[in-house]
Design a protein around this motif. Sequence first.
Motif, PDB file in Angstrom:
ATOM      1  N   ILE A 293      32.411  44.321  33.990  1.00  0.00           N
ATOM      2  CA  ILE A 293      33.778  43.820  34.175  1.00  0.00           C
ATOM      3  C   ILE A 293      34.094  43.693  35.654  1.00  0.00           C
ATOM      4  CG2 ILE A 293      36.212  44.416  33.886  1.00  0.00           C
ATOM      5  CD1 ILE A 293      35.392  45.707  31.185  1.00  0.00           C
ATOM      6  N   PHE A 294      33.744  44.727  36.440  1.00  0.00           N
ATOM      7  CA  PHE A 294      34.004  44.690  37.875  1.00  0.00           C
ATOM      8  C   PHE A 294      33.158  43.624  38.574  1.00  0.00           C
ATOM      9  CE2 PHE A 294      36.566  48.268  37.273  1.00  0.00           C
ATOM     10  CZ  PHE A 294      37.179  48.633  38.453  1.00  0.00           C
ATOM     11  N   ALA A 295      31.992  43.350  38.013  1.00  0.00           N
ATOM     12  CA  ALA A 295      31.112  42.341  38.605  1.00  0.00           C
ATOM     13  C   ALA A 295      31.504  40.925  38.196  1.00  0.00           C
ATOM     14  CB  ALA A 295      29.667  42.614  38.196  1.00  0.00           C
ATOM     15  N   GLY A 296      32.537  40.806  37.338  1.00  0.00           N
ATOM     16  CA  GLY A 296      32.995  39.494  36.909  1.00  0.00           C
ATOM     17  C   GLY A 296      32.106  38.834  35.878  1.00  0.00           C
ATOM     18  N   LEU A 297      31.341  39.664  35.141  1.00  0.00           N
ATOM     19  CA  LEU A 297      30.404  39.122  34.165  1.00  0.00           C
ATOM     20  C   LEU A 297      31.007  38.975  32.775  1.00  0.00           C
ATOM     21  CD1 LEU A 297      27.204  41.115  35.210  1.00  0.00           C
ATOM     22  CD2 LEU A 297      27.938  38.826  35.924  1.00  0.00           C
ATOM     23  N   ARG A 298      32.272  39.407  32.629  1.00  0.00           N
ATOM     24  CA  ARG A 298      32.933  39.265  31.336  1.00  0.00           C
ATOM     25  C   ARG A 298      34.236  38.497  31.515  1.00  0.00           C
ATOM     26  NH1 ARG A 298      32.587  44.699  27.742  1.00  0.00           N
ATOM     27  NH2 ARG A 298      34.038  43.414  26.529  1.00  0.00           N
ATOM     28  N   SER A 299      34.547  37.664  30.533  1.00  0.00           N
ATOM     29  CA  SER A 299      35.772  36.875  30.600  1.00  0.00           C
ATOM     30  C   SER A 299      36.842  37.396  29.650  1.00  0.00           C
ATOM     31  CB  SER A 299      35.474  35.407  30.257  1.00  0.00           C
ATOM     32  OG  SER A 299      34.908  35.298  28.956  1.00  0.00           O
ATOM     33  N   ASP A 300      36.447  38.254  28.714  1.00  0.00           N
ATOM     34  CA  ASP A 300      37.407  38.753  27.730  1.00  0.00           C
ATOM     35  C   ASP A 300      38.237  39.913  28.264  1.00  0.00           C
ATOM     36  OD1 ASP A 300      35.005  40.217  27.807  1.00  0.00           O
ATOM     37  OD2 ASP A 300      35.445  41.139  25.866  1.00  0.00           O
ATOM     38  N   ILE A 301      37.694  40.678  29.224  1.00  0.00           N
ATOM     39  CA  ILE A 301      38.413  41.797  29.820  1.00  0.00           C
ATOM     40  C   ILE A 301      38.351  41.672  31.337  1.00  0.00           C
ATOM     41  CG2 ILE A 301      38.516  44.299  30.109  1.00  0.00           C
ATOM     42  CD1 ILE A 301      37.458  44.646  27.345  1.00  0.00           C
ATOM     43  N   LEU A 302      39.502  41.673  31.970  1.00  0.00           N
ATOM     44  CA  LEU A 302      39.586  41.573  33.425  1.00  0.00           C
ATOM     45  C   LEU A 302      39.874  42.938  34.011  1.00  0.00           C
ATOM     46  CD1 LEU A 302      41.774  38.341  33.670  1.00  0.00           C
ATOM     47  CD2 LEU A 302      39.272  38.515  33.653  1.00  0.00           C
ATOM     48  N   PRO A 303      39.418  43.213  35.241  1.00  0.00           N
ATOM     49  CA  PRO A 303      39.640  44.524  35.845  1.00  0.00           C
ATOM     50  C   PRO A 303      41.075  44.721  36.292  1.00  0.00           C
ATOM     51  CG  PRO A 303      38.558  43.075  37.408  1.00  0.00           C
ATOM     52  CD  PRO A 303      38.617  42.327  36.095  1.00  0.00           C
ATOM     53  N   ALA A 304      41.414  45.974  36.577  1.00  0.00           N
ATOM     54  CA  ALA A 304      42.742  46.301  37.090  1.00  0.00           C
ATOM     55  C   ALA A 304      42.973  45.606  38.422  1.00  0.00           C
ATOM     56  CB  ALA A 304      42.873  47.817  37.255  1.00  0.00           C
ATOM     57  N   ARG A 305      44.239  45.458  38.777  1.00  0.00           N
ATOM     58  CA  ARG A 305      44.633  44.735  39.992  1.00  0.00           C
ATOM     59  C   ARG A 305      44.014  45.391  41.236  1.00  0.00           C
ATOM     60  NH1 ARG A 305      49.700  42.049  41.436  1.00  0.00           N
ATOM     61  NH2 ARG A 305      50.648  42.735  39.498  1.00  0.00           N
ATOM     62  N   LYS A 306      43.468  44.579  42.134  1.00  0.00           N
ATOM     63  CA  LYS A 306      42.951  45.091  43.398  1.00  0.00           C
ATOM     64  C   LYS A 306      44.085  45.716  44.210  1.00  0.00           C
ATOM     65  CE  LYS A 306      38.920  42.093  44.088  1.00  0.00           C
ATOM     66  NZ  LYS A 306      38.280  41.089  44.991  1.00  0.00           N
ATOM     67  N   GLY A 307      43.813  46.862  44.777  1.00  0.00           N
ATOM     68  CA  GLY A 307      44.813  47.556  45.579  1.00  0.00           C
ATOM     69  C   GLY A 307      45.579  48.602  44.814  1.00  0.00           C
ATOM     70  N   ALA A 308      45.559  48.514  43.470  1.00  0.00           N
ATOM     71  CA  ALA A 308      46.257  49.501  42.651  1.00  0.00           C
ATOM     72  C   ALA A 308      45.374  50.730  42.471  1.00  0.00           C
ATOM     73  CB  ALA A 308      46.612  48.901  41.288  1.00  0.00           C
ATOM     74  N   ILE A 309      46.002  51.888  42.283  1.00  0.00           N
ATOM     75  CA  ILE A 309      45.239  53.124  42.154  1.00  0.00           C
ATOM     76  C   ILE A 309      44.345  53.109  40.920  1.00  0.00           C
ATOM     77  CG2 ILE A 309      47.054  54.344  40.907  1.00  0.00           C
ATOM     78  CD1 ILE A 309      46.239  56.870  42.491  1.00  0.00           C
ATOM     79  N   ALA A 310      44.695  52.322  39.905  1.00  0.00           N
ATOM     80  CA  ALA A 310      43.845  52.244  38.715  1.00  0.00           C
ATOM     81  C   ALA A 310      42.444  51.778  39.086  1.00  0.00           C
ATOM     82  CB  ALA A 310      44.467  51.296  37.688  1.00  0.00           C
ATOM     83  N   GLN A 311      42.364  50.754  39.925  1.00  0.00           N
ATOM     84  CA  GLN A 311      41.044  50.266  40.315  1.00  0.00           C
ATOM     85  C   GLN A 311      40.320  51.294  41.185  1.00  0.00           C
ATOM     86  OE1 GLN A 311      39.518  46.742  42.999  1.00  0.00           O
ATOM     87  NE2 GLN A 311      40.083  45.974  40.975  1.00  0.00           N
ATOM     88  N   PHE A 312      41.067  51.979  42.048  1.00  0.00           N
ATOM     89  CA  PHE A 312      40.494  53.042  42.883  1.00  0.00           C
ATOM     90  C   PHE A 312      39.873  54.133  42.009  1.00  0.00           C
ATOM     91  CE2 PHE A 312      41.297  57.298  44.627  1.00  0.00           C
ATOM     92  CZ  PHE A 312      40.580  57.255  45.806  1.00  0.00           C
TER      93      PHE A 312
END
Length: 323
Positions: A293-312
């Motif tokens: 998902i983080f590598a952008g290899l899936r289209s059905d699930i997108l990662p959490a917003r960049k800069g948000a603590i969830a992604q951290f």
Amino acid sequence: MQLSETVTFGGSSLDRAAELRGDAPKLDALAASGRSFAVLFWRGKPLVEGEGDALTLARLPLGHPILADLSEPVFLGRESSDVGYFAYELRDWTPEGLNEAALRGFFDRSEQTHPALEAGQRFVELRAVMTLLNARDAELAATGKAILGWHATHGYCAACGEKSAIFMAGWQRICPSCNAHHFPRTDPVVIMLITRGNSVLVGRSPHWPEGMYSLLAGFIEPGETIEAAVRREVFEEAGIRVGHVRYLASQPWPFPSSLMLGCAGEALTDKITVDPVEIEDAVWITREEMMDIFAGLRSDILPARKGAIAQFLLRNWLADMGE
């Protein structure tokens, strides 16, 4: 994983110089030093300049004409003994051709320019540029947005209803009628990295962009501990029972006034029962799937917003930090 200094809006170590807030002569001297600056906002959007990696928070001289008729500023802090920062809110101005719908969108990419400002200076949604700003600019922008937003919505005394006045360089309001003192509001929110074995629990709200998932989160209630809030929120939203809970990291989140408290929790059950009033969906994602998902290899699930603590939190989980 307790590395809040690397989370967006954290780590700048701005000298907030709280001892100056009640010292008008010293604040006046700092403002008159010729080296202090104004940080300007419009509808919560900071004024920036530059592009890409060179994007910065615009710093206006305190004598700039656009500041002349604005209400008194909030003192944010100082860089040195004679360099201070003051936040101003530009009100009573509507840009020509303003698209109100864009301002209310989940991703507000609209930018506004003012004729009294230099070319290249424009107001932008902070979430759109937060990962481009350096730590100092990000902290100044988050602090200014949060405190000015508080003033915009708390102009009247909650005790008697009279209009209150700004004191302590913007860090307090006092009612002239009943003398009640009011202080800036911060709402604590738990955001949870809930794991069971090799999987992490993620969910989505119905108003999010299609396919976007993030960690579950919720406000802490009065009389509730952080740990209890984590367990309650996860059970309410996804029907999952949580055992051991520990703190990981925090992030100021001025949208409008939250403090995100990142926690890790160990799930005791794995059957998901979604409360549709709380969230739209929740799923277990393995480490391997999250890496895709983080590598952008899936289209059905997108990662959490960049800069948000969830992604951290998720990135550090993938790196096995804090395990």
